[in-house]
Design an enzyme around this catalytic site. Sequence first.
Site, PDB file in Angstrom:
ATOM      1  N   HIS A  22      -0.930   4.531  -0.705  1.00  7.71           N
ATOM      2  CA  HIS A  22      -1.915   5.135  -0.521  1.00  7.71           C
ATOM      3  C   HIS A  22      -1.130   6.980  -0.401  1.00  7.71           C
ATOM      4  O   HIS A  22      -1.638   7.480   0.169  1.00  7.71           O
ATOM      5  CB  HIS A  22      -2.623   4.971   1.093  1.00  7.71           C
ATOM      6  CG  HIS A  22      -3.492   4.637   1.494  1.00  7.71           C
ATOM      7  ND1 HIS A  22      -4.656   3.927   1.175  1.00  7.71           N
ATOM      8  CD2 HIS A  22      -2.949   3.047   2.590  1.00  7.71           C
ATOM      9  CE1 HIS A  22      -4.562   2.957   1.560  1.00  7.71           C
ATOM     10  NE2 HIS A  22      -3.746   2.320   2.028  1.00  7.71           N
ATOM     11  N   ASP A  80       0.769  -0.859   0.192  1.00  7.64           N
ATOM     12  CA  ASP A  80      -0.261  -0.212  -0.304  1.00  7.64           C
ATOM     13  C   ASP A  80       1.088   1.397   0.153  1.00  7.64           C
ATOM     14  O   ASP A  80       0.995   1.269   0.531  1.00  7.64           O
ATOM     15  CB  ASP A  80      -0.801  -0.149   0.898  1.00  7.64           C
ATOM     16  CG  ASP A  80      -2.221  -1.177   1.628  1.00  7.64           C
ATOM     17  OD1 ASP A  80      -0.958  -2.235   0.889  1.00  7.64           O
ATOM     18  OD2 ASP A  80      -3.317  -0.662   1.912  1.00  7.64           O
ATOM     19  N   HIS A 101      -2.534  -5.007   2.772  1.00  4.96           N
ATOM     20  CA  HIS A 101      -3.857  -4.440   2.740  1.00  4.96           C
ATOM     21  C   HIS A 101      -3.678  -4.061   4.280  1.00  4.96           C
ATOM     22  O   HIS A 101      -4.737  -3.616   4.750  1.00  4.96           O
ATOM     23  CB  HIS A 101      -4.658  -5.660   2.643  1.00  4.96           C
ATOM     24  CG  HIS A 101      -6.157  -5.351   2.835  1.00  4.96           C
ATOM     25  ND1 HIS A 101      -6.790  -4.388   2.829  1.00  4.96           N
ATOM     26  CD2 HIS A 101      -7.441  -6.290   3.610  1.00  4.96           C
ATOM     27  CE1 HIS A 101      -8.283  -4.979   2.192  1.00  4.96           C
ATOM     28  NE2 HIS A 101      -8.482  -5.676   3.721  1.00  4.96           N
ATOM     29  N   HIS A 136      -3.566  -8.124  -3.167  1.00  6.33           N
ATOM     30  CA  HIS A 136      -4.110  -7.187  -2.554  1.00  6.33           C
ATOM     31  C   HIS A 136      -4.482  -8.151  -0.604  1.00  6.33           C
ATOM     32  O   HIS A 136      -3.149  -7.975   0.363  1.00  6.33           O
ATOM     33  CB  HIS A 136      -4.838  -6.097  -2.225  1.00  6.33           C
ATOM     34  CG  HIS A 136      -4.884  -4.890  -1.257  1.00  6.33           C
ATOM     35  ND1 HIS A 136      -3.917  -4.167  -1.177  1.00  6.33           N
ATOM     36  CD2 HIS A 136      -5.711  -4.862  -0.910  1.00  6.33           C
ATOM     37  CE1 HIS A 136      -4.149  -3.165  -0.743  1.00  6.33           C
ATOM     38  NE2 HIS A 136      -5.269  -3.529   0.017  1.00  6.33           N
ATOM     39  N   ASN A 163      -8.508  -3.127  -2.193  1.00  2.00           N
ATOM     40  CA  ASN A 163      -9.398  -2.803  -2.254  1.00  2.00           C
ATOM     41  C   ASN A 163      -9.712  -0.775  -2.102  1.00  2.00           C
ATOM     42  O   ASN A 163     -11.098  -0.675  -2.431  1.00  2.00           O
ATOM     43  CB  ASN A 163      -9.898  -3.075  -0.877  1.00  2.00           C
ATOM     44  CG  ASN A 163      -8.991  -2.055  -0.187  1.00  2.00           C
ATOM     45  OD1 ASN A 163      -7.754  -2.108   0.298  1.00  2.00           O
ATOM     46  ND2 ASN A 163      -9.642  -1.780   1.070  1.00  2.00           N
ATOM     47  N   HIS A 164      -8.942   0.222  -1.817  1.00  6.02           N
ATOM     48  CA  HIS A 164      -9.486   0.893  -2.294  1.00  6.02           C
ATOM     49  C   HIS A 164      -9.183   1.786  -3.707  1.00  6.02           C
ATOM     50  O   HIS A 164     -10.008   3.159  -4.219  1.00  6.02           O
ATOM     51  CB  HIS A 164      -8.101   1.893  -1.598  1.00  6.02           C
ATOM     52  CG  HIS A 164      -8.522   2.107   0.075  1.00  6.02           C
ATOM     53  ND1 HIS A 164      -8.838   3.004   0.647  1.00  6.02           N
ATOM     54  CD2 HIS A 164      -7.832   1.309   0.842  1.00  6.02           C
ATOM     55  CE1 HIS A 164      -9.488   3.335   1.870  1.00  6.02           C
ATOM     56  NE2 HIS A 164      -8.957   1.747   1.896  1.00  6.02           N
ATOM     57  N   ASP A 211      -3.935   0.083  -3.983  1.00  8.27           N
ATOM     58  CA  ASP A 211      -4.197   0.882  -2.677  1.00  8.27           C
ATOM     59  C   ASP A 211      -3.106   1.796  -2.849  1.00  8.27           C
ATOM     60  O   ASP A 211      -2.074   2.874  -2.314  1.00  8.27           O
ATOM     61  CB  ASP A 211      -4.376  -0.044  -1.691  1.00  8.27           C
ATOM     62  CG  ASP A 211      -5.308   0.223  -0.937  1.00  8.27           C
ATOM     63  OD1 ASP A 211      -6.274  -0.395  -1.948  1.00  8.27           O
ATOM     64  OD2 ASP A 211      -5.506  -0.348   0.434  1.00  8.27           O
TER      65      ASP A 211
END
Length: 477
Positions: free
Chosen positions: A117, A115, A334, A228, A176-177, A144
């Site tokens: 972000h 991730d 994740h 992920h 998932n994002h 992500d």
Amino acid sequence: MSSDLPSDPPPPDESTAATVDCSNMNGNTSPSSQQAQIPLAWPHDGKLSIQWIEHLMFTFDWSSKNLPPSDFPSVLPVDVFDTWVLTASKILHKEPNCVRIDALQPDSTVVVVGDVHGQLHDVLFLLKDAGFPCENRVFVFNGDYVDRGAWGLETFLLLLAWKVFLPQRVYLLRGNHESKYCTSVYGFEKEVLAKYGDKGRHVYRKCLGCFEGLPLASIIAGNVYTAHGGLFRSVSITPSRRSKGKKNRRISLSIEDNSLSLGSLEELSKARRSVLDPPWEGLNLIPGDVLWSDPSMKDGLSPNKERGIGLLWGPDCTEDFLKKFDLKLIIRSHEGPDAREKRPGLAGMNNGYTIDHEVGSGKLITLFSAPDYPQFQIASISSSLRIKANLTGENGSPCICVACAPTLLADHPSHATEERYRNKGAYIVLRPPNFDVPDFHSFEAVTPRPEVKPYYDFEDVIDSDEELDLASMETTA
């Protein structure tokens, strides 16, 4: 969402992508000019160069420090964005659900990233620290790319540019994002609207369409599975009966009412990934499992009740999956430090990675590449503020709402910078001959970060993605 893709002239065939010698790609190069040349323009022939990529990285870094978000169209005009995303989307949508990375040379390395972000400056550091993607250095990003951080758009576009430049050396998996629900809650949608104003809705739709094309998983050198969230269930379907003589009646399918069991790579390959929000019920459950599931220290396979979607799987399932498909290693992401502090029995994320399962056939690793996370306020602090405020909601539970937040923040003005997790990020390097022995590289956050306002209500959002509003997800699907 395919109808939402831009209608610009088709890009050049991906077979024309450049081949880049690693000897000139150690990540320590810099643009020849130290002044950003804006606006950015897509090459007329559609062929990117390493010089173009380096200038892009410099320009995004420069603009994040010198321009307000609303000036972003002066850096990247909408028409250039459209061509950019269309070019990348055409490559991504052609890839299978599980990409196989097998064309590796004896001197190749594979870099796996968790991730990020929207923490652009840490991504720029990571690329330079690991060495840029090139002929003998493959990158696998585990999803992500957006949300929470303030530069999700720049981060995602940068990685798309690398994908276009080296499509067989850069692989972008879905997190998932990369969904409509998460981006509407955790900031990416608002970020795009802030940066593009009246064109923001258009840009956001194009990003969602590109998200749908991201593959779900990879297998590296036949030995390493990356995704992920992680593992997934077997979904067996049977046609329901229909009356004779009734033509064109819709055939409904139902999941067999059996106990949960691990799915196969063949089932993964057949799953329908082109959904805005992977469903948590119905028939197409594999994408949601791959993106949302978590490991457990308890044997067995069970629904992930904490998240409301996906699975929990134990060490026995890790062993079964590795052994069944002749694998040695699972690398998933994740879970950041906020999620791990709520998971007894599992290690924290202070160094950017954990080894969660060690079984006879290999290991399961969680990898997180966003240091000093999250950029803004975190759930544990919100919880402490709720307790200090002694406020209650309608159900009697502690509450902090938008109306109360200013007062609480005034009472605790320093918490946003002093109480983040201060975790390190990490990436993994895999080397020949088998690419199944992880070499962990932890790194600190790039500081100071440019000052910017958050794009989501971090005081009132649960940062570990727990307690999802499934009804909202249903309406956005």
